[in-house]
Scaffold this motif. Sequence first.
Motif, PDB file in Angstrom:
ATOM      1  N   LEU A   1       0.823  -1.205   0.000  1.00  0.00           N
ATOM      2  CA  LEU A   1       0.000   0.000   0.000  1.00  0.00           C
ATOM      3  C   LEU A   1       0.861   1.261   0.000  1.00  0.00           C
ATOM      4  O   LEU A   1       0.533   2.254  -0.657  1.00  0.00           O
ATOM      5  CB  LEU A   1      -0.934   0.000   1.213  1.00  0.00           C
ATOM      6  CG  LEU A   1      -2.091  -0.995   1.140  1.00  0.00           C
ATOM      7  CD1 LEU A   1      -2.832  -1.056   2.465  1.00  0.00           C
ATOM      8  CD2 LEU A   1      -3.053  -0.620   0.022  1.00  0.00           C
TER       9      LEU A   1
ATOM     10  N   PHE B   1      -3.869  11.103   1.184  1.00  0.00           N
ATOM     11  CA  PHE B   1      -4.760   9.974   1.456  1.00  0.00           C
ATOM     12  C   PHE B   1      -4.364   9.328   2.772  1.00  0.00           C
ATOM     13  O   PHE B   1      -3.273   9.559   3.315  1.00  0.00           O
ATOM     14  CB  PHE B   1      -4.675   8.930   0.328  1.00  0.00           C
ATOM     15  CG  PHE B   1      -3.430   8.090   0.375  1.00  0.00           C
ATOM     16  CD1 PHE B   1      -3.414   6.864   1.021  1.00  0.00           C
ATOM     17  CD2 PHE B   1      -2.247   8.548  -0.195  1.00  0.00           C
ATOM     18  CE1 PHE B   1      -2.261   6.104   1.097  1.00  0.00           C
ATOM     19  CE2 PHE B   1      -1.091   7.803  -0.131  1.00  0.00           C
ATOM     20  CZ  PHE B   1      -1.099   6.570   0.520  1.00  0.00           C
TER      21      PHE B   1
ATOM     22  N   ILE C   1      -5.098   5.320   4.775  1.00  0.00           N
ATOM     23  CA  ILE C   1      -5.743   4.005   4.809  1.00  0.00           C
ATOM     24  C   ILE C   1      -5.569   3.429   6.206  1.00  0.00           C
ATOM     25  O   ILE C   1      -4.443   3.321   6.710  1.00  0.00           O
ATOM     26  CB  ILE C   1      -5.141   3.053   3.770  1.00  0.00           C
ATOM     27  CG1 ILE C   1      -5.323   3.618   2.355  1.00  0.00           C
ATOM     28  CG2 ILE C   1      -5.778   1.664   3.868  1.00  0.00           C
ATOM     29  CD1 ILE C   1      -4.650   2.801   1.286  1.00  0.00           C
TER      30      ILE C   1
ATOM     31  N   LEU D   1     -13.407  -0.510   3.430  1.00  0.00           N
ATOM     32  CA  LEU D   1     -12.745  -1.668   2.834  1.00  0.00           C
ATOM     33  C   LEU D   1     -13.528  -2.900   3.253  1.00  0.00           C
ATOM     34  O   LEU D   1     -13.542  -3.273   4.429  1.00  0.00           O
ATOM     35  CB  LEU D   1     -11.295  -1.769   3.322  1.00  0.00           C
ATOM     36  CG  LEU D   1     -10.402  -0.564   3.036  1.00  0.00           C
ATOM     37  CD1 LEU D   1      -9.020  -0.768   3.639  1.00  0.00           C
ATOM     38  CD2 LEU D   1     -10.299  -0.311   1.535  1.00  0.00           C
TER      39      LEU D   1
ATOM     40  N   HIS E   1     -10.833   1.300   6.108  1.00  0.00           N
ATOM     41  CA  HIS E   1     -11.342   2.317   5.194  1.00  0.00           C
ATOM     42  C   HIS E   1     -10.173   3.002   4.490  1.00  0.00           C
ATOM     43  O   HIS E   1      -9.016   2.914   4.921  1.00  0.00           O
ATOM     44  CB  HIS E   1     -12.148   3.386   5.950  1.00  0.00           C
ATOM     45  CG  HIS E   1     -11.289   4.225   6.849  1.00  0.00           C
ATOM     46  ND1 HIS E   1     -10.537   5.292   6.389  1.00  0.00           N
ATOM     47  CD2 HIS E   1     -11.032   4.132   8.161  1.00  0.00           C
ATOM     48  CE1 HIS E   1      -9.866   5.811   7.381  1.00  0.00           C
ATOM     49  NE2 HIS E   1     -10.144   5.126   8.472  1.00  0.00           N
ATOM     50  N   CYS E   2     -10.472   3.672   3.402  1.00  0.00           N
ATOM     51  CA  CYS E   2      -9.490   4.537   2.759  1.00  0.00           C
ATOM     52  C   CYS E   2     -10.149   5.883   2.484  1.00  0.00           C
ATOM     53  O   CYS E   2     -11.353   5.955   2.197  1.00  0.00           O
ATOM     54  CB  CYS E   2      -8.942   3.918   1.476  1.00  0.00           C
ATOM     55  SG  CYS E   2     -10.174   3.459   0.255  1.00  0.00           S
TER      56      CYS E   2
ATOM     57  N   ALA F   1     -10.900   0.565  -3.590  1.00  0.00           N
ATOM     58  CA  ALA F   1     -11.141  -0.021  -2.269  1.00  0.00           C
ATOM     59  C   ALA F   1     -11.359  -1.525  -2.356  1.00  0.00           C
ATOM     60  O   ALA F   1     -10.924  -2.282  -1.475  1.00  0.00           O
ATOM     61  CB  ALA F   1     -12.335   0.647  -1.600  1.00  0.00           C
TER      62      ALA F   1
ATOM     63  N   ILE G   1      -7.961  -3.045  -2.686  1.00  0.00           N
ATOM     64  CA  ILE G   1      -7.232  -2.943  -1.419  1.00  0.00           C
ATOM     65  C   ILE G   1      -7.770  -3.954  -0.412  1.00  0.00           C
ATOM     66  O   ILE G   1      -7.005  -4.654   0.264  1.00  0.00           O
ATOM     67  CB  ILE G   1      -7.342  -1.512  -0.852  1.00  0.00           C
ATOM     68  CG1 ILE G   1      -6.652  -0.516  -1.787  1.00  0.00           C
ATOM     69  CG2 ILE G   1      -6.731  -1.437   0.544  1.00  0.00           C
ATOM     70  CD1 ILE G   1      -6.925   0.930  -1.436  1.00  0.00           C
TER      71      ILE G   1
END
Length: 288
Positions: free
Chosen positions: A33, A48, A50, A137, A146-147, A170, A173
């Motif tokens: 990531l 961003f 995550i 996610l 979550h992102c 998402a 991911i």
Amino acid sequence: LFLERRVQADWRLRLLLDTSKALGESLDYEASLRKVARHWIPAFADWFAIDVMKHGKLAPVAVGHIDPEKTKLVRELHEKYPPGHDPLNPAGVALRSGTPLLLSHLTEDGLRSLGVKEDPLRLLKALDPRSVVAVPLVSRKKVLGHCMFVRSISGKSYDKDDLQLAEELAVRIAQTVDNAVSHRDLQAAMRQRIARDRFLTMTFRQMPGAVWTTDRDLKITYVTGRKANELKRPTAGMTIFDVLGTSEPTDAVIACHRAALSGNPQAFDYQLADRWYAVYLEPLRIDG
């Protein structure tokens, strides 16, 4: 207009392909990531974050900012004010609801009107979020984290097409995280099983008796113990009939083995040559 849409569609497809390729290179999802972030900044976001559930708690695993000096502010914001504990945080809203959230336009006055406190507001002013997409996610109906993608410096606002792209990112991911966690758990279970088997093997070999297992056809699959040699040297592959020297299915010992295979533990005494042995038969069960 048609050409512009075609260019945008090609760009989105490339972003998804690059993301999928980077995420598939390693089972270390955190490293993957962090690596894939270069494909998102500044193409899709100015910064961003995550967060992923670890041991029941939300933890930041990857953050990034177009200005490397401000990456530490993103991390500070998420570590000091976890989205899951903040009812106003878009990422927290997406996490709790399990649905994506699009905030096309954000202003400082808007943040103040929502009741954001002074210290987080200080960090937010420095990061200057102007448009936000937050996506949970989810894999196999489980919310893994979550992102959140944010635009600030670019001045562009997210729209519904961007929200759809964020959802597709998402999905990739979440699958990466889920696969990595499943692989880690499987490896841990295998290590525990190997350690348990080694312990049992060592224990059984020192027992002043014999231990054996059979399949449903009464074929011996495992045998050990210091007294095993006295029992006519049973070995894996032989049947209990071979060990007893009988082909009679109604033999009492055979009947006890059959009863154990039906789920009923058995205990009896057995005479071999001039010695008596206490025999215990326990069904082997698979949990669940």
